[in-house]
Design a protein around this motif. Structure first.
Motif: not given
Ligand code: ATP
Ligand code: MG
Length: 573
Positions: A148-153, A189-190, A197-198
């Motif tokens: 939740p606090t770090e974006p995905g790849k 949007d990753m 939404m990732r």
């Protein structure tokens, strides 16, 4: 305050508050903002992967209740996108449960009927550059999701060409690949703060026959991709679901944005709290485990919180609708005590159930001054709450059964039942007096000898018949009694929230004494009882005839006791 007073209070409160619930407020507001009444349409969308339970009853009553309030159609939509868990048996059971609850759906719909449309829209999304085929394993995809606090790849396949994506998607559909080789993902949007939404998966490969489309498809759309688009196809105005879908709303809207045309109604998802019932589990998956492990005899076991179990147990559609209306809908989850459900069925059965007499734990009483071999047929009212129910005759003779609990050799002044030297009235019959009793070698009372007052017959109008004695007992004439199997139920779990313990499994709380089978001694008018018949065994509770019943061997279920025995125990304890 005892439970009944409490329940009456909430029932009358909800009567007053027949004002609007929060979903109705949303609808009313929409009606002032461009919606017209004709736009309103609702749906109840079960997945046919099990039988409906009391939690679903809340959703059914909400959606169909809105349909009635706004005179709007309500579809029954089967959310059948997972052939691994779904079956036709469940579809049929769901239809019969909704109908039994008293609701009529407008259209019977299946998400599987939209598979082609959903596929075509997916192709359109690919062409628009908004979806792509990912050829990684589900584990790899999960690893790239971020937190939740770090974006995905981003997936290494995210930027495949439209042509390649179209070719692979076609190949997936044509069965060229194994399960899990590829998935179709939306390109969103990753880095979104909403993990859903990732780049969510829209399609997966599953070589499994579907109960309706058979082997036509070997790719199946995911819930999020299916649900909103199905609402749109059916032009559902308000798509009501439980709170866990709140974070899905953004995705629901994103998927709609891709396909909605301006001349059509755009569905709205709104959420309400899931309803939980105490001392049970309301989840099809968990209920299936109870069935599979043989803890209950089936989905319609009378101890199950399923609609079919409650029906078999003797709950009426009115009582379940009343229960759902009484608890209403909420924005926060909570656990509703099962005694409220019992209260609702008592209220209803009190009005409609004929009264009869049956002894469950017999003690023989011999009336020594009553002529041997004589019988009398006494008039008995069928339902004091309903004059039109008429009356019947019950046989009386020298030997009768009463309940063991209704006799004591000695007792204090508060014991209004039978004690040596004391008097009671036999329901619809005479006043008797206990003179002596007989015991076996272990000191158990095996018989009570009484005398009766021949002038005290109920309804005979004599001075003696009007004489007041404190206790009235139910009874059955020994030579006339018929026997039957009587099933007494208790809560299926000993813990109020069996599935809420981190360190324990809900199976750890199964109540070993949830079913007791005994022999009952019943008045002979019951001998022609039919499956489903309902009645009150006076002082013992409400009962019905179980489907296991045969003309040779009647089987009765106790739906509910007359009073809330648990509340009393808990007060004392
Ligand atoms: P389960 O976990 O028992 O399978 P579910 O939510 O997956 O429940 P669905 O068949 O998807 O079951 O449910 C159909 C509808 O009923 C959905 O709109 C769902 O939100 C609603 N529903 C399910 N359980 C409850 C509940 N306990 N209280 C209120 N509504 C419920
Ligand atoms: Mg489900």
């Amino acid at each position: 305050m005892d439970f009944t007073t409490f329940a009456h209070q909430i029932m009358s409160m909800s009567e007053e508050a027949k004002s609007l619930n929060f979903i109705e407020h949303i609808i009313e507001e929409d009606l002032t903002k461009g919606y017209v009444k004709n736009d309103l349409r609702f749906r109840f969308p079960p997945e046919p992967n099990g039988y409906l339970h009391i939690g679903h009853a809340s959703s059914i009553c909400l959606n169909f209740g809105l349909g009635l309030r706004y005179n709007a159609p309500v579809n029954l939509r089967f959310d059948d996108t997972n052939p691994a868990k779904e079956e036709k048996e469940y579809v049929e059971a769901i239809k019969s449960d909704v109908a039994w609850l008293g609701f009529e759906w407008d259209k019977e719909c299946y998400a599987s009927d939209y598979f082609q449309q959903l596929y075509d829209w997916a192709v359109y999304l690919i062409k628009e550059g908004k979806a792509y085929i990912d050829s990684q394993s589900s584990e790899q995809i999960a690893e790239q999701k971020g937190t939740p606090t770090e974006p995905g790849k981003e997936s290494p396949f995210r930027n495949r060409s439209v042509e390649e994506n179209l070719r692979l998607f076609e190949g997936m559909k044509e069965g060229e690949f194994e399960d899990g080789e590829h998935v179709l993902r939306a390109k969103i949007d990753m880095a979104s703060s909403n993990m859903l939404m990732r780049d969510p998966v829209m399609y997966r490969i599953l070589h499994k026959a579907h109960h309706r489309t058979n082997t036509d498809w070997c790719i199946y759309p995911m819930y999020d991709w299916t649900h909103g688009e199905s609402d749109y196809i059916e032009q559902v105005s308000h798509s009501l679901c439980t709170l866990e879908f709140l974070p899905h709303r953004e995705l629901y809207d994103w998927f709609l944005d891709q396909v909605v045309s301006s001349d059509k109604l755009r569905p709205k998802q709104r959420e309400f709290a899931r309803r939980n019932l105490s001392h049970t589990v309301v989840s099809k998956r968990k209920l299936l485990q109870l069935v599979e492990k043989g803890i209950v005899t089936g989905w319609d076991d009378p101890r199950m919180p399923t609609i079919s179990g409650l029906r078999r147990r003797g709950f009426t559609p009115e009582s379940i609708r009343n229960f759902a209306d009484t608890i209403g809908i909420a924005k926060r989850e909570n656990v509703v005590d099962v005694s409220l459900l019992d209260f609702c069925v008592r209220e209803d059965l009190n009005k409609i159930a004929p009264r009869v007499m049956g002894v469950l734990n017999p003690l023989k009483v011999v009336i020594t001054n009553y002529e041997e071999g004589k019988e009398e047929w006494l008039e008995a009212e069928n339902n004091p709450e309903d004059e039109s129910a008429g009356s019947r005759e019950v046989p009386f003779s020298r030997e009768i059964y009463i309940e063991q609990e209704d006799f004591r050799e000695e007792a204090n002044r508060k014991f209004f039942r039978l004690k040596l030297g004391g008097e009671v009235r036999l329901k619809n019959g005479y006043i008797i007096k206990a003179e002596s009793c007989t015991k076996d070698s272990e000191g158990n009372i095996t018989e009570v000898q009484c005398t009766y007052d021949p002038k005290s017959k109920s309804g005979s109008g004599t001075e003696e018949s009007l004489r007041k004695v404190k206790g009235t007992l139910h009874w059955v004439s020994v030579p006339h009694a018929i026997t039957a199997e009587v099933r007494l139920y208790d809560r299926l779990f000993t813990d109020p929230t069996p599935d809420s313990h981190k360190d324990k499994d809900f199976f750890d709380f199964v109540n070993p004494d949830s079913l007791k089978k005994i022999t009952g001694y019943l008045e002979p008018s019951l001998k022609d009882s039919k499956v489903g018949d309902q009645m009150q065994f006076q002082r013992m509770g409400y009962f019905n005839v179980d489907k296991d019943s045969t003309p040779e061997k009647l089987v009765f279920n106790r739906t509910v006791t007359l009073r809330d025995t648990w509340a009393k125990l808990e007060q004392k304890g």
